[in-house]
Every structure is written in C-alpha cells, then in structure tokens.
Design an enzyme around this catalytic site. Structure first.
Site, PDB file in Angstrom:
ATOM      1  N   ASP A 255      18.863  30.113 -31.884  1.00  0.00           N
ATOM      2  CA  ASP A 255      18.398  28.758 -32.145  1.00  0.00           C
ATOM      3  C   ASP A 255      17.865  28.621 -33.572  1.00  0.00           C
ATOM      4  O   ASP A 255      17.136  29.486 -34.055  1.00  0.00           O
ATOM      5  CB  ASP A 255      17.262  28.445 -31.154  1.00  0.00           C
ATOM      6  CG  ASP A 255      16.797  27.003 -31.218  1.00  0.00           C
ATOM      7  OD1 ASP A 255      17.563  26.145 -30.764  1.00  0.00           O
ATOM      8  OD2 ASP A 255      15.689  26.747 -31.712  1.00  0.00           O
TER       9      ASP A 255
ATOM     10  N   GLU B 152      23.790  49.093 -31.002  1.00  0.00           N
ATOM     11  CA  GLU B 152      23.329  50.230 -30.197  1.00  0.00           C
ATOM     12  C   GLU B 152      23.995  50.206 -28.825  1.00  0.00           C
ATOM     13  O   GLU B 152      23.931  51.156 -28.067  1.00  0.00           O
ATOM     14  CB  GLU B 152      21.802  50.160 -29.986  1.00  0.00           C
ATOM     15  CG  GLU B 152      20.999  50.477 -31.220  1.00  0.00           C
ATOM     16  CD  GLU B 152      19.513  50.107 -31.038  1.00  0.00           C
ATOM     17  OE1 GLU B 152      19.098  49.745 -29.913  1.00  0.00           O
ATOM     18  OE2 GLU B 152      18.785  50.169 -32.049  1.00  0.00           O
TER      19      GLU B 152
HETATM   20  C1  NOJ Z   1      17.957  23.394 -31.527  1.00  0.00           C
HETATM   21  C2  NOJ Z   1      18.065  23.175 -30.044  1.00  0.00           C
HETATM   22  O1  NOJ Z   1      19.432  23.041 -29.706  1.00  0.00           O
HETATM   23  C3  NOJ Z   1      17.267  21.941 -29.726  1.00  0.00           C
HETATM   24  O2  NOJ Z   1      17.461  21.545 -28.388  1.00  0.00           O
HETATM   25  C4  NOJ Z   1      15.809  22.213 -30.024  1.00  0.00           C
HETATM   26  O3  NOJ Z   1      15.077  21.016 -29.855  1.00  0.00           O
HETATM   27  C5  NOJ Z   1      15.605  22.697 -31.465  1.00  0.00           C
HETATM   28  N1  NOJ Z   1      16.577  23.679 -31.863  1.00  0.00           N
HETATM   29  C6  NOJ Z   1      14.241  23.336 -31.616  1.00  0.00           C
HETATM   30  O4  NOJ Z   1      14.196  24.542 -30.909  1.00  0.00           O
END
Ligand code: NOJ
Length: 582
Positions: free
Chosen positions: A219, A270
């Site tokens: 993310d 790993e």
């Molecule tokens: C991207 C994620 O897809 C989204 O849903 C989220 O709100 C933001 N990153 C923050 O984590």
C-alpha cells in the site's frame, strides 16, 4: 502483540505451486474481506466466508486472490488503519481460520496475496499509544513523525499540507507537538528512517510468508521514506499527480526508498518459491519501473486503465504505458479497471465519457452536475464492460479483477450519507453536510450471492436475518452469483470462459512466454479500433459507433453477438485464431 504461528510455510502446497513465475501472467482476484461473504451472521464478511466461496473463485479460474486488510483495525479507513500487523481482526475470524482459508486456496492451486500497509499504522497501534504517552525526543516518538508547530506557541501545524481525505495532515497532541498523517487522523505515518520500524516490518513479511502466503500488495509504496528536515517542505504538497522524475520530492518516491524494497526482496528470496510483491505506487511514470524491478518488489500496478475513459485513444495510451513500464523493469505489467478505491467500471463506462479531472472523478463530476442523481446507461455500461474484460485479458501481463466485477455490478451510488463508512465522506468539503464526495463505499457494498433479498442476498447465512454493513440495492436480485452461474449469457459466464480460454492461448504459459511484455499491432489498429495479436491469437475492440470488419480468422470468443455480415459491432471485443491466408 502478534498472533502465534500455528502452521507451516508449506500449507496446502503441492508441486504445481512451485512455479516461481506464476504471477507474471496471472489473473488475480481482489477480495475486500468485509464485503465478500459473511459466515457468522453479523453482516460483516470474514475469513471463513472466503473459504466457503473458494469454489466460486476456482470456477472463475483465477490464479490468485489478494485480500485487502483483514487485520485488527478500528476501521477509520476500511482496514487500511492497522492496529496489529500480525493477526486477524476478531470480527473477521482467527489465525486458524486464516490457515484454513490458505489451505482451501492452495488445494485449488489459487495463491494468496495479503496487503502490507507500511506507510502508517492505526492510532490504536500499541506503538502509537506508547508514543502519545512518551516524552518528546523519546525513542517511542521517533517511530512516528512528531514535530513542533510553527507560530509563537507552536499553535500552527509544521506545514500547510492537506491530508488524503481532506483537512490538515497534522494533528496536535496533548503536550503541544504535532504528528503527521498523510491519510486520516487515525493513520499516523511511520518514520522509515527508524531502524526498529524497518526491522519490525521484515518480521511482518516473514510472519505471513511463514503462514503460507504467496505474495504481498504494498500500500502507498511511494511514500515510506521522507526527508522531513529540509526547509522547503511547504513548497510541496501531498498531491501525487505530478511528481518529479528525479526523486527530489521530500515525501514521495525518494531514492532511499528503494533500499527498503531491496531489503524486502532479500527476505522474499529466503522462500522457495520466492514471495512476490506488487506495488501500489503513485509516481512519475518514468520511475514506475524501479518498483517492479527484479531486485525490488517485482510488479507495480498500472492504473492507466482505471483512469482512462472508454475511448480507443485513452485505452491505447494506457496499454502503451503499461507495456513500456514492463519492458523497462524486465517484468510484466498489470491491468486494473476497478478496485476498492474506484467507482465500478460498469458504471463509469455507462456515463458520458467527459474528460475527468482525476482518478476518482468521473462519477462525481456527473453526479454533482445532475443534482445528485446518478445517470448511467446500464445497458451501455454492461456492453462496454464485456468488451473491456476481453481486451484486458488478451494483453500480456497480470489482470487484477475486483470482487463483483465478474457479476457486472454497478456502483451503488445512492447509499444515504448517514450510512457511509468512508472517511472521504466525512472530511471532503470540511465535513457533512457540506461534504461533496461520497467516497468509495459504492464499490464496497456486500456481494449478492443469491437472487432473493433475504440475508443480504445470501451475503449472510440463511435465516440469520443479518443486515449487511452497507445497504444493498434492490437491483442485486438481477445481478447475483446464483442466477449468473446458470445463465450462459451472463457476465459471470463470459469471465469464466475468457479466463479459461486465455490459459490455452498463445503466450499464456510461464517461462519465456510468461515474461511477454509486447504485442504485435495489427493493420486494423488505429482510430476507433484497437487490434493486436500475440502468436496466432488476435484481439480486436471496436470503440466506434459503426461496425468494423472482422480480421481473417476463426472467432473463438466475442463480448457481443456478431453481426450477420461478420463485422464487429460497436463497443465489442472479439478474439480470433489467425488462420493461414492462401
Ligand atoms: C491506498 C488504499 O488502496 C486506500 O484504500 C487507502 O485509503 C490508502 N492507500 C491509505 O492506506
């Protein structure tokens, strides 16, 4: 803090799962766990619910599932606010349920990818709670980004930045310091210059790898490492639609960030087969390839499809940029039309294709101009969504499909404001009732598994009478897994046929062909037509209003009924096998 490991790294694996290149041409199905299937009757989807529906995924033919966060979370951002990186939220099940789900997936040769959310924790994470009670300059505070404010008494935030959901990106704590949160106030940013933070993340990667997961979706991968000590911070913003191409932004896509991913890669390697990762990285397209390189994460999302209008020009540009990024990184690209952050594409394609201001804007522009009503042409949207999936699946690289798109679901745009969960709805326009953006709940509504409305269209167990956590629309009775499984003309039937056929067509095996990152453009390509071939597999999409001639070949699949004169109708895609010309 974290759950104990109760099973081995080899959960449910057999030889067919040993291919280290499985992800290069994969079909990956994204699950938003709270809205996939509820097994307990509390109106919230859970891990056992996923296990219960593994046969749906197997019949669909997907190679992998990616689970959006299912970790303990106060849900200030749909679970992307993680309070414990190494556990299952008790509302969604237990680690034992997770092990059962991984085995059920592996038994069907479906890999499991989990979400890593490294940029920020939840404010309920024990580290943040410790930091709140710790003195300034303490090691507990150093895991996050705490700064003194500006103004005579530090009463102004350190910078003027606005966070991802609207409102200031800094929050003041009791002793007067401020902490940075790029997203909601409940998502404090971690300090990735802190050694302990880095080491702990390696433990998280090992933890889930030891639980048998095959890969990770990372993310906000562009934002981990920040340079917070320079004096020009206020000259920059937290918008990331026009980032520099030299790594000079203080917050995003910095060169040092790539050391983090190189370290992660050593941990992925790993394992046998090595764990895979795909980055969600909002960066200058010229630097995307870094994230996808073999010594970093391996693959990066290409969101150009999700951003493009339904026009040949927009889609052709999206294809070109995806293929170019793949060539540069030596990896394969990814194709994404919908996910948990974007209005569903069956709706987007049924709206007037007006130039949109940005990624999430298409539906909202139209919504606002029309006094709040959502005016999509659903028949047209469906027609185009059918064409789009055949176009997407014919391209080299991995296709990421979002739960419910295989049912042809539309955006549920009329959820009452009072029932929305997404922080976007509470913060845009400085809070309700002046909020202007309803946010992302419209694509996160619990899935309809049956046609009768009882128990949330089968989302919850029969007889439970449970209310789904977001309201479902009456039209789910026409678009649900039960009916579509029996209807050869349904969206589900098309997805199943296309995914099965894709595996048999040229270029879809792993090994050398699995690394394919190019197509041969056909003479028909140009104007309103996108047409290319891979080996003897031809794909043609007609975006124009008029029918267009079919290329020479044997039709193997079509998104719409073909015209009697063998032309490709408007808004349709056809797959053909090339036949020798005399
Ligand atoms: C991207 C994620 O897809 C989204 O849903 C989220 O709100 C933001 N990153 C923050 O984590």
């Amino acid at each position: 803090m974290s759950a104990s490991i109760t099973h081995s790294a080899t959960t449910g694996r057999d030889d067919a799962m040993d291919d280290p290149d499985w992800w290069r041409q994969a079909v990956v199905y994204q699950i938003y766990p709270r809205s996939f299937k509820d097994s307990t009757g509390n109106g919230i989807g859970d891990i056992r619910g996923i296990t219960e529906r593994m046969d749906h995924l197997s019949a669909l033919g997907v190679d992998a599932i990616w689970l959006s966060p299912f970790y303990p979370s106060p849900l200030e951002d749909g679970g992307y606010d993680v309070a414990d990186y190494r556990n299952v939220d008790p509302l969604l099940g237990t680690m034992q349920d997770f092990a059962g789900m991984v085995s059920a997936a592996h038994d069907r040769h479906i890999r499991v990818i989990v979400d890593l959310v490294p940029n920020h924790t939840s404010s309920r994470h024990p580290w943040f709670q410790e930091a709140l009670h710790a003195p300034r300059e303490s090691s507990a505070r150093d895991r996050y980004i705490f700064r003194d404010g500006r103004g005579a008494n530090g009463e102004l935030p350190p910078t003027d930045w606005t966070c991802g959901f609207g409102g200031p990106a800094w929050e003041r704590v009791e002793d007067g310091q401020w902490y940075l949160h790029m997203w909601s106030v409940g998502q404090p940013d971690l300090n990735w210059n802190n050694e302990e933070v880095r080491r702990d993340y390696l433990d998280t990667i090992r933890f889930w790898s030891d639980c048998g997961v095959d890969g990770f979706r990372v993310d906000a991968a562009q934002s981990l490492v920040k340079d917070m000590d320079r004096d020009d911070l206020n000259d920059w913003s937290l918008q990331y639609d026009a980032l520099p191409s030299d790594g000079s932004h203080p917050m995003y896509d910095r060169n040092e960030l790539h050391d983090v991913y190189r370290e992660w890669r050593r941990v992925f390697n790993e394992y046998d087969p090595p764990r895979f990762a795909v980055a969600e990285a909002w960066v200058n397209p010229a630097r995307q390839y870094l994230y996808a390189s073999a010594d970093e994460l391996g693959q990066v999302f290409n969101f150009e499809f999700a951003k493009a209008d339904w026009t040949a020009e927009g889609m052709r540009r999206a294809i070109a940029s995806g293929l170019a990024a793949a060539r540069e990184s030596g990896s394969t690209t990814t194709w994404v039309m919908s996910n948990h952050d974007v209005p569903r594409h069956a709706s987007r394609y049924g709206l007037p294709q007006v130039p949109a201001r940005g990624y999430h804007q298409i539906a909202q522009d139209w919504l606002l101009r029309n006094g709040g009503s959502y005016m999509e042409d659903r028949a047209l949207g469906t027609h185009r969504a059918r064409a789009a999936i055949l176009l997407e699946l014919a391209l080299p690289g991995s296709a990421y499909i979002y739960q419910g798109e295989e049912l042809g679901l539309f955006e549920v745009a009329d959820i009452p404001w009072t029932e929305l969960e997404d922080p976007t709805a509470f913060h845009s326009g400085d809070g309700n009732p002046s909020a202007t953006r309803k946010g992302r709940d419209g694509c996160r509504v619990p899935l309809p598994w049956r046609h009768d409305a009882a128990d949330g269209f089968g989302f919850s167990p029969a007889g439970s009478g449970a209310e789904p956590h977001l309201p479902q629309p009456a039209w789910f009775s026409c678009l649900n897994a039960q009916d579509e499984a029996d209807d050869p003309d349904s969206m589900l039937a098309l997805y199943r046929r296309a995914i099965a056929m894709r595996k048999t067509l040229e270029g879809m095996t792993s090994g050398t062909a699995g690394t394919a990152s190019s197509v041969a453009w056909r003479p028909e390509n140009g104007g309103d037509i996108i047409a290319f071939e891979r080996g003897n597999w031809i794909c043609i999409t007609n975006f124009g209003a008029e029918p267009t001639p079919l290329p020479q070949g044997e039709v193997v699949l079509s998104s719409a009924e073909l015209m009697p004169d063998s032309t490709v109708p408007s808004d349709a895609t056809v797959w053909l096998h090339a036949t020798e010309t005399a």
